[in-house]
Design an enzyme around this catalytic site. Structure first.
Site, PDB file in Angstrom:
ATOM      1  N   THR A   1       0.877  -1.173   0.000  1.00  0.00           N
ATOM      2  CA  THR A   1       0.000   0.000   0.000  1.00  0.00           C
ATOM      3  C   THR A   1       0.913   1.221   0.000  1.00  0.00           C
ATOM      4  OG1 THR A   1      -0.059   0.172   2.422  1.00  0.00           O
ATOM      5  CG2 THR A   1      -1.734  -1.212   1.395  1.00  0.00           C
TER       6      THR A   1
ATOM      7  N   ALA B   1       3.175  -1.324   4.870  1.00  0.00           N
ATOM      8  CA  ALA B   1       2.442  -0.173   5.415  1.00  0.00           C
ATOM      9  C   ALA B   1       3.442   0.972   5.521  1.00  0.00           C
ATOM     10  CB  ALA B   1       1.869  -0.519   6.778  1.00  0.00           C
TER      11      ALA B   1
ATOM     12  N   VAL C   1       7.436  -2.583   7.098  1.00  0.00           N
ATOM     13  CA  VAL C   1       7.316  -1.128   7.224  1.00  0.00           C
ATOM     14  C   VAL C   1       7.930  -0.502   5.974  1.00  0.00           C
ATOM     15  CG1 VAL C   1       7.957   0.901   8.564  1.00  0.00           C
ATOM     16  CG2 VAL C   1       7.430  -1.239   9.738  1.00  0.00           C
ATOM     17  N   LYS C   2       7.150   0.396   5.366  1.00  0.00           N
ATOM     18  CA  LYS C   2       7.627   1.016   4.116  1.00  0.00           C
ATOM     19  C   LYS C   2       8.149   2.407   4.430  1.00  0.00           C
ATOM     20  CE  LYS C   2       5.746   1.045  -0.589  1.00  0.00           C
ATOM     21  NZ  LYS C   2       4.477   1.121  -1.318  1.00  0.00           N
ATOM     22  N   VAL C   3       9.394   2.650   4.042  1.00  0.00           N
ATOM     23  CA  VAL C   3      10.008   3.960   4.292  1.00  0.00           C
ATOM     24  C   VAL C   3      10.540   4.512   2.979  1.00  0.00           C
ATOM     25  CG1 VAL C   3      10.677   3.343   6.662  1.00  0.00           C
ATOM     26  CG2 VAL C   3      12.311   3.031   4.799  1.00  0.00           C
TER      27      VAL C   3
END
Ligand code: E4P
Length: 218
Positions: free
Chosen positions: A27, A56, A82-84
């Site tokens: 996402t 996310a 975790v998307k950074v």
């Protein structure tokens, strides 16, 4: 090649999960805005439907706040990635999470040297955006090839290449040929992968000929 679906639509995710073809979900803030849903409950629901990685994305750009957001997102479920963003702050957060064994997807990668940084920061995934490079007249697929070559030179790099910003089946084909580990694909494009006019034509002929036999398998 693993297939992730790139969407914030839970119904699409449920439908694709039922096909057995879905290995994960990505996402981003734009997809969450489009879904009209509350972010955290939506991600919780997605994680209850899909066992593979669910990306996310943090919303802040400064290190301190990003780290707090990342810590919160990482606790949602075991399969959270975790998307950074591929920034200095993003890669610092990536290192911290990776050291704790948390999956990180480093997003908005547009160059091979950026992908080297993501691997050095311990990312589980790096997301090169193919379509957006094509949009500005650059060769998105060459980026996948360059990253593949570089990562293969360094077996200590464990980061998976997650081909992103995929717009059509040809992108999926080329990403597979270039050796991307994963493609994250809009649901409509995943459905398009099944299609070939000769499959439809051949099936129609088989159905007609079978009727002529007057037989039934069941
Ligand atoms: C990747 O994780 C992104 O969510 C996505 O692939 C971006 O695609 P777009 O360029 O079509 O917005």
């Amino acid at each position: 090649m693993k297939f992730f679906v790139d969407t914030g639509e839970i119904n699409e995710i449920r439908e694709l999960a039922a096909t057995g073809m879905l290995d994960g979900v990505t996402t981003n803030p734009s997809l969450i805005a489009k879904s009209g849903k509350q972010f955290i409950p939506l991600i919780e629901e997605i994680c209850s439907v899909v066992t593979g990685p669910v990306s996310a994305e943090v919303a802040s750009t400064d290190y301190e706040t990003m780290q707090k957001e990342a810590d919160k997102l990482s606790k949602i479920a075991k399969n959270i990635a975790v998307k950074v963003p591929l920034t200095e702050a993003g890669l610092k957060v990536c290192r911290n999470l990776a050291d704790k064994g948390i999956m990180v997807n480093v997003t908005l990668c547009f160059s091979a040297v950026q992908a080297i940084l993501a691997a050095k920061a311990g990312a589980a995934f790096v997301s090169p955006f193919i379509g957006r490079l094509d949009d500005i007249g650059q060769d998105g697929m060459q980026l996948i090839a360059d990253i593949r070559q570089i990562y293969d030179n360094y077996p200590n790099f464990k980061t998976e290449i997650l081909a992103a910003s995929i717009r059509h089946p040809q992108h999926v084909l080329m990403a597979a040929k270039m050796g991307a580990d994963v493609s994250t694909i809009p649901a409509s494009t995943i459905k398009a992968l099944y299609k070939h006019p000769l499959t439809d034509k051949g099936l129609a002929a088989f159905v007609e000929d079978w009727k002529k036999t007057g037989q039934s398998i069941l």
